[in-house]
Write a protein that holds these residues in place. Structure first.
Motif, PDB file in Angstrom:
ATOM      1  N   MET A   1       0.847  -1.197   0.000  1.00 12.19           N
ATOM      2  CA  MET A   1       0.000   0.000   0.000  1.00 12.19           C
ATOM      3  C   MET A   1       0.884   1.250   0.000  1.00 12.19           C
ATOM      4  O   MET A   1       1.857   1.341   0.749  1.00 12.19           O
ATOM      5  N   THR A   2       0.564   2.200  -0.863  1.00  8.59           N
ATOM      6  CA  THR A   2       1.330   3.438  -0.959  1.00  8.59           C
ATOM      7  C   THR A   2       1.013   4.356   0.225  1.00  8.59           C
ATOM      8  O   THR A   2      -0.151   4.583   0.541  1.00  8.59           O
ATOM      9  N   PRO A   3       2.048   4.887   0.889  1.00  5.67           N
ATOM     10  CA  PRO A   3       1.810   5.791   2.017  1.00  5.67           C
ATOM     11  C   PRO A   3       1.007   7.009   1.592  1.00  5.67           C
ATOM     12  O   PRO A   3       1.130   7.487   0.462  1.00  5.67           O
ATOM     13  N   HIS A   4       0.204   7.530   2.513  1.00  6.51           N
ATOM     14  CA  HIS A   4      -0.599   8.705   2.229  1.00  6.51           C
ATOM     15  C   HIS A   4       0.263   9.952   2.380  1.00  6.51           C
ATOM     16  O   HIS A   4       1.099  10.059   3.280  1.00  6.51           O
ATOM     17  N   ILE A   5       0.065  10.924   1.475  1.00  9.11           N
ATOM     18  CA  ILE A   5       0.871  12.147   1.494  1.00  9.11           C
ATOM     19  C   ILE A   5       0.701  12.891   2.814  1.00  9.11           C
ATOM     20  O   ILE A   5       1.651  13.498   3.326  1.00  9.11           O
ATOM     21  N   ASP A   6      -0.505  12.844   3.410  1.00  9.11           N
ATOM     22  CA  ASP A   6      -0.731  13.519   4.693  1.00  9.11           C
ATOM     23  C   ASP A   6       0.197  12.970   5.774  1.00  9.11           C
ATOM     24  O   ASP A   6       0.649  13.711   6.656  1.00  9.11           O
ATOM     25  N   ASP A   7       0.494  11.666   5.705  1.00  8.50           N
ATOM     26  CA  ASP A   7       1.394  11.063   6.685  1.00  8.50           C
ATOM     27  C   ASP A   7       2.834  11.524   6.464  1.00  8.50           C
ATOM     28  O   ASP A   7       3.610  11.668   7.419  1.00  8.50           O
ATOM     29  N   LEU A   8       3.204  11.755   5.206  1.00 16.40           N
ATOM     30  CA  LEU A   8       4.540  12.278   4.913  1.00 16.40           C
ATOM     31  C   LEU A   8       4.686  13.696   5.461  1.00 16.40           C
ATOM     32  O   LEU A   8       5.720  14.054   6.016  1.00 16.40           O
ATOM     33  N   VAL A   9       3.632  14.499   5.309  1.00 15.32           N
ATOM     34  CA  VAL A   9       3.646  15.860   5.844  1.00 15.32           C
ATOM     35  C   VAL A   9       3.748  15.824   7.364  1.00 15.32           C
ATOM     36  O   VAL A   9       4.505  16.583   7.976  1.00 15.32           O
ATOM     37  N   LEU A  10       2.991  14.929   7.975  1.00 20.74           N
ATOM     38  CA  LEU A  10       3.033  14.781   9.438  1.00 20.74           C
ATOM     39  C   LEU A  10       4.441  14.393   9.896  1.00 20.74           C
ATOM     40  O   LEU A  10       4.947  14.914  10.896  1.00 20.74           O
ATOM     41  N   PHE A  11       5.063  13.504   9.147  1.00 19.91           N
ATOM     42  CA  PHE A  11       6.424  13.053   9.452  1.00 19.91           C
ATOM     43  C   PHE A  11       7.400  14.230   9.420  1.00 19.91           C
ATOM     44  O   PHE A  11       8.225  14.392  10.327  1.00 19.91           O
ATOM     45  N   THR A  12       7.307  15.094   8.377  1.00 18.54           N
ATOM     46  CA  THR A  12       8.213  16.242   8.300  1.00 18.54           C
ATOM     47  C   THR A  12       7.952  17.234   9.430  1.00 18.54           C
ATOM     48  O   THR A  12       8.884  17.845   9.953  1.00 18.54           O
ATOM     49  N   GLN A  13       6.701  17.380   9.824  1.00 17.16           N
ATOM     50  CA  GLN A  13       6.370  18.281  10.929  1.00 17.16           C
ATOM     51  C   GLN A  13       7.017  17.811  12.233  1.00 17.16           C
ATOM     52  O   GLN A  13       7.517  18.623  13.020  1.00 17.16           O
ATOM     53  N   ILE A  14       7.011  16.518  12.442  1.00 13.08           N
ATOM     54  CA  ILE A  14       7.608  15.962  13.666  1.00 13.08           C
ATOM     55  C   ILE A  14       9.095  16.283  13.718  1.00 13.08           C
ATOM     56  O   ILE A  14       9.628  16.679  14.769  1.00 13.08           O
ATOM     57  N   ILE A  15       9.770  16.134  12.582  1.00 12.15           N
ATOM     58  CA  ILE A  15      11.212  16.413  12.559  1.00 12.15           C
ATOM     59  C   ILE A  15      11.457  17.913  12.713  1.00 12.15           C
ATOM     60  O   ILE A  15      12.376  18.332  13.432  1.00 12.15           O
ATOM     61  N   ASP A  16      10.661  18.735  12.048  1.00  7.04           N
ATOM     62  CA  ASP A  16      10.842  20.187  12.134  1.00  7.04           C
ATOM     63  C   ASP A  16      10.637  20.700  13.559  1.00  7.04           C
ATOM     64  O   ASP A  16      11.353  21.601  14.012  1.00  7.04           O
ATOM     65  N   HIS A  17       9.630  20.143  14.256  1.00  9.30           N
ATOM     66  CA  HIS A  17       9.304  20.618  15.609  1.00  9.30           C
ATOM     67  C   HIS A  17       9.964  19.779  16.709  1.00  9.30           C
ATOM     68  O   HIS A  17       9.989  20.199  17.870  1.00  9.30           O
ATOM     69  N   GLY A  18      10.469  18.602  16.343  1.00  5.04           N
ATOM     70  CA  GLY A  18      11.170  17.760  17.302  1.00  5.04           C
ATOM     71  C   GLY A  18      10.290  17.194  18.400  1.00  5.04           C
ATOM     72  O   GLY A  18      10.772  16.858  19.488  1.00  5.04           O
ATOM     73  N   SER A  19       8.984  17.085  18.116  1.00  2.00           N
ATOM     74  CA  SER A  19       8.068  16.657  19.167  1.00  2.00           C
ATOM     75  C   SER A  19       6.777  16.091  18.595  1.00  2.00           C
ATOM     76  O   SER A  19       6.159  16.721  17.734  1.00  2.00           O
ATOM     77  N   PHE A  20       6.388  14.925  19.081  1.00  2.00           N
ATOM     78  CA  PHE A  20       5.090  14.354  18.718  1.00  2.00           C
ATOM     79  C   PHE A  20       3.968  15.204  19.314  1.00  2.00           C
ATOM     80  O   PHE A  20       2.933  15.426  18.680  1.00  2.00           O
TER      81      PHE A  20
END
Length: 302
Positions: A1-20
């Motif tokens: 199954m291909t990952p959803h783009i929204d999950d990729l955006v969420l992933f980048t946000q986590i790295i940018d903010h350093g916090s779940f």
């Protein structure tokens, strides 16, 4: 199954903010939902993306690769949305834009002047220069350039890929023979482009596996101007490696002949570059979209 783009955006946000937790707050969802979506993303990709400890988050090697690619997707999508949302917005002021000489003469002079006609309150000062200018010191709003961007304080948005062709005149090939393999070029007079970062006579080729490799050719003439090389080629003085857009008309008219089309491997990215900012001006975003549309409209020439 291909990952959803929204999950990729969420992933980048986590790295940018350093916090779940911070990302959960931004997106108005729970921390557990954020964690489940990242775990799901890792399962779909079959790799671990983030090392989680109580104190910090650390990217794995595949996580680092995905982060940089996903950020590009996020930025491109946001730029597209912003360009559309500002379609009817009045753009005004003066923009200073630097473009390469070839693209400036063939496409961008018309594209930029047309953009001014669409936005009567906007003025554009265009400069043509093949060397990378200092955006901040020289007060440029936007620079169009080819190749790799090293300055991390700038943002580069990919616009288009320019394919290069190896070519010569029919008379030259009749007199000296048409090379059937890249190594056969070693017996020919090749014309070098000194603006190449690898060197004027280091030509890029494709293997059957689609991997690229460099072959050093030689010749008695080189120049830092592609138009000068085109003129030397049209004079029958040798074989040159030139941008398709520069010799498209001559190829169509039969004045030049493409050589080794299945082996030519040089493709150069064209980028729109502007100073780093979280939210570039709407006029900059709109102009980038306008330029990209112009390239796509005549993509067969590139």
């Amino acid at each position: 199954m291909t990952p959803h783009i929204d999950d990729l955006v969420l992933f980048t946000q986590i790295i940018d903010h350093g916090s779940f937790s911070k990302v959960a707050e931004i997106n108005k969802i729970t921390k557990s939902v954020v964690s489940k979506r990242i775990s799901k993303l890792e399962q779909q990709l079959g790799v671990q993306l983030i090392y989680r400890t109580t104190r910090k988050l650390t990217l794995t090697e595949p996580g680092t690769m995905l982060y940089h690619r996903a950020r590009d997707i996020q930025q491109a999508a946001q730029s597209a949305f912003d360009a559309v949302s500002s379609y009817n917005e009045v753009l005004s002021g003066t923009m200073r834009v630097s473009v390469p000489t070839i693209s400036g003469e063939l496409l961008l002079a018309d594209a930029l002047s047309d953009f001014c006609q669409k936005h009567p309150g906007l003025n554009i000062e265009m400069s043509m220069d093949n060397h990378f200018v200092d955006l901040v010191a020289d007060h440029y709003d936007l620079v169009i350039r080819t190749g790799f961007l090293e300055d991390s304080s700038l943002i580069a948005r990919h616009i288009f890929n320019s394919r290069w062709v190896i070519c010569a005149t029919p008379d030259y090939l009749e007199k000296h023979g048409c090379p059937q393999t890249p190594r056969a070029l070693l017996r020919h007079n090749c014309l070098g482009y000194t603006q190449q970062s690898t060197g004027p006579f280091d030509w890029l080729f494709l293997r059957h596996t689609n991997e690229t490799y460099t072959l050093k050719v030689s010749g008695n003439f080189s120049a830092d101007n592609a138009i000068a090389l085109k003129k030397a080629t049209l004079a029958g003085n040798g074989i040159a490696y030139l941008p398709t857009c520069l010799v498209y008309d001559e190829l169509q008219a039969g004045k030049l002949v493409e050589v080794l089309p299945e082996h030519a491997g040089k493709v150069v990215g064209i980028y729109a570059v502007y100073p780093y900012t979280k939210q570039p001006p709407r006029r900059t975003q709109a102009l980038i979209e306008h330029i990209r549309e112009r390239y796509l409209a005549i993509k067969e020439r590139f």
